[in-house]
Every structure is written in C-alpha cells, then in structure tokens.
Design an enzyme around this catalytic site. Structure first.
Site, PDB file in Angstrom:
ATOM      1  N   LYS A 207      -4.972  -5.871  11.788  1.00 39.62           N
ATOM      2  CA  LYS A 207      -5.846  -7.029  12.001  1.00 39.62           C
ATOM      3  C   LYS A 207      -5.006  -8.143  12.601  1.00 39.62           C
ATOM      4  CE  LYS A 207      -8.813 -10.356   9.702  1.00 39.62           C
ATOM      5  NZ  LYS A 207      -9.537 -10.681   8.462  1.00 39.62           N
ATOM      6  N   LYS A 262      -8.855  -4.464  14.534  1.00 45.56           N
ATOM      7  CA  LYS A 262      -9.685  -5.656  14.701  1.00 45.56           C
ATOM      8  C   LYS A 262      -8.891  -6.779  15.334  1.00 45.56           C
ATOM      9  CE  LYS A 262     -11.998  -8.916  11.716  1.00 45.56           C
ATOM     10  NZ  LYS A 262     -12.094  -9.380  10.357  1.00 45.56           N
TER      11      LYS A 262
END
Ligand code: PBG
Length: 341
Positions: A207, A262
């Site tokens: 992330k 992400k």
C-alpha cells in the site's frame, strides 16, 4: 494479426482476459443514523449509508451476484480518541453493520478494514508515541504528531483487538490496511487462539503513500484529523517496486490468504510483478481518487464513462488481479448483467 480481430465471434474466442461480476468487491461507507444517506462531493454516485440503507443495498448487490462488500466506517468525532479505543468496541458502527448485513444477506462475503485512522484524533493508522494504555480518552495539547511517531507494536495490539471484534461480529475477511510490520502474523495468531481460524486475512501488502486517497479521507472524515501530516513512514514510497515483493513475501509467510496492491491503475506494474513471483490471490483497489478522476472526466464529457470504467477494470485483470475493489461495483455489475442479456 488483424485476421483474428476481424469478427466479434473471433475476438471473443481469442480473448485472453475477462471481467466478470465474480471479480468485483464493493467498498461501502457506513455512517450512524436511523435512516438515509449522504452524498460525497468528490465521489459522484457514492453515498455514505446508514446501516438500514446498507442492508438494502447489500441485498441488491447480492442479487447482482457481487461476491463481497468491504465496509469503511464514518466515525463520529466524539468517538475518536488518541488511542482509538472505539476500534475494538463490540458495539461500534462496524460491528453493528456486519451483524446487520450477515443477518439479512448471509451469502454475501464481508470484508472489514483493520486500521485505526477512522478512530484516531490525529488521523494516523496507528497510535502515536511510546505510551499507550487502553481505556482513557487522552486529550492532548501536544503538537500534532508526525507519522514518524506511529508506534508499530502498540498499534498491532490494538489491531488484533479490532480484528477480533470484527470476527466476533461475523466478518469473513479482516483486511489490515495500516502497513505496520508484523501485524498479519499477530492477527492470525489472535484469531486462531480465539477460535476464528476460518476468518481470512486480506493483507494490504503493498500500500503506497498515495495522493489518490484524498476523496476517501473526506468520505470517512479523517482528512481534517490528519491535517497536513502524511503517512510516508508506514505506507510505501511510490518510487519503489522491489520493496513490494519483500512486503508480499513477509505477509504470505505470516499467513495472509490474499494480498492487496493499492492504489490500482498507477500500480499495475506492481500487480504484474507480484503475480509473476508468487502464487497467491491478488486483489487490487481502484481507489477513491481513481474513481473520482473517471467520474469527473465523464461528467465533463471528456470520457465515455462506461467504456473507460470497463477498460480500467479489465486492465486490472490483465495485470494479474483476481478481484478488484471498485466504488463502481454495483453499476458495473448491472452493465455486465445487461450485456449477458
Ligand atoms: C485507511 C484506508 C485508506 C484507504 C483505505 N483504507 C486511506 C489511507 O490510507 O489514508 C483508501 C481507499 C481509497 O482511497 O479509496 N487505512
């Protein structure tokens, strides 16, 4: 090369990747209140839902064939604290929402975000500083903490309690999105010891500290808490790609059942590298900023919304993602059903 592209039937036969409703996960913002919904300025078509509305929408999503929803809470300011105690309150908004959806739509998979940012007064995903004790709502007059101060191991203790509360409420997948080191293993142990060995862990393994989360932070109301601070000491540097492979390897070793990359579209190269290096289901997140860009361009007439959304989701599949979190899941599922006839 053009011979195989000549007719629709042939294009269908040689097509390498497909987008199906089975690949869609619908992220939803849940808020307090007896009934109704609230618009989110930067995310046209996405509303904050009360639990009653969420249940209605979850039923519709199940009819469309969407396999799972992911819940994100809009936590009232009075319930935020420096140490995020509300995160593991069994009666918190998330736990009530999980119970309500499970009861009404038992066949729907439910994914809960495990991270403290909706619950902290400073808006970080973890607790700040060396001291930490459960129970007090410590109002502080100290300057706004910087990300460097986020206490890894103290945060993990709270994340474990948060994950346990969610598992107890009936959540199917806990999804730590906080980027603390070692939390997947600790959460796995905590769940197993408490008899929740069936609960899966979707680890946000790679992330990035991204500018594309802006609309999300407005949607859950954590933007004001975070202020000018950033999350660069725990979320990844967008410049790095090898580091994503180390993150994924660690999370798999600690027991992650699936891994998340992400944001999505600017990071398709990361999805591909992870796909080539590991045999693990990869989920990707078309984050709030990506959704906002598509919607804004479509509203201005600069893009064909349906075609652009379809193409971007197919690109996730081609890159190697099994499933995609998208705020457009319900709309896209509707299109897919229509096209099937
Ligand atoms: C917080 C969290 C964020 C998102 C999902 N979980 C924001 C952040 O890390 O600041 C972003 C999702 C989106 O932008 O759609 N742990």
């Amino acid at each position: 090369m053009r011979r195989n592209r000549r007719e629709d039937w042939c294009r269908r036969l040689v097509r390498e990747h497909r987008l199906s409703v089975d690949n869609l996960i619908w992220p939803v913002f849940v808020m307090e209140g007896a009934k109704g919904r609230e618009k989110i300025a930067a995310m046209p078509g996405v509303d904050r839902l009360t639990i009653a509305e969420l249940v209605k929408e979850a039923k519709e999503a199940a009819v469309l064939g969407i396999p799972a929803i992911a819940l994100f809470p809009v936590v009232e300011a009075k319930r935020k604290s420096d140490n995020a105690e509300e995160a593991f309150n069994p009666e918190n908004l998330m736990c009530r929402a999980v119970r309500a959806v499970k009861k009404a739509v038992p066949e729907m998979g439910i994914i809960c975000d495990v991270a403290l940012d909706p619950y902290t007064t400073h808006g970080h995903d973890g607790v700040v500083g060396g001291q930490w004790s459960v129970g007090g709502n410590h109002k502080t007059t100290a300057p706004r903490p910087q990300a460097a101060d986020v206490n890894n191991d103290a945060t993990i203790e709270i994340l474990c309690r948060q994950a346990m509360a969610q598992a107890e409420a009936g959540c199917d997948i806990v999804a730590p999105s906080d980027m603390m080191d070692g939390r997947v293993g600790k959460i796995r142990d905590a769940l197993d010891e408490a008899g929740y060995s069936h609960v899966k862990i979707l680890s946000y393994a790679a992330k990035y500290a991204s500018a594309f989360y802006g609309p999300f932070r407005d949607a859950v109301g954590s933007a004001g808490n975070l202020g000018k601070a950033d999350k660069k000491t725990y979320q990844m540097d967008p410049a790095n790609s090898d580091e994503a492979l180390r993150e994924v390897a660690l999370d798999i070793a600690e027991g992650a059942d699936m891994v998340m990359i992400k944001p999505g579209m600017p990071y398709l190269d990361i999805i591909r590298r992870v796909k080539d290096n590991f045999a693990v289901p990869i989920f990707a997140y078309q984050v709030s900023g990506e959704y906002a860009m598509l919607k804004a361009a479509a509203e201005k007439g600069f893009l064909d919304e349906r075609a652009a959304m379809r193409e971007s989701l197919l690109a996730f599949r081609r890159a190697g993602a099994s499933a995609v979190f998208t705020y457009g899941a319900k709309v896209v599922a509707g299109w897919l059903a229509e096209e099937k006839g």
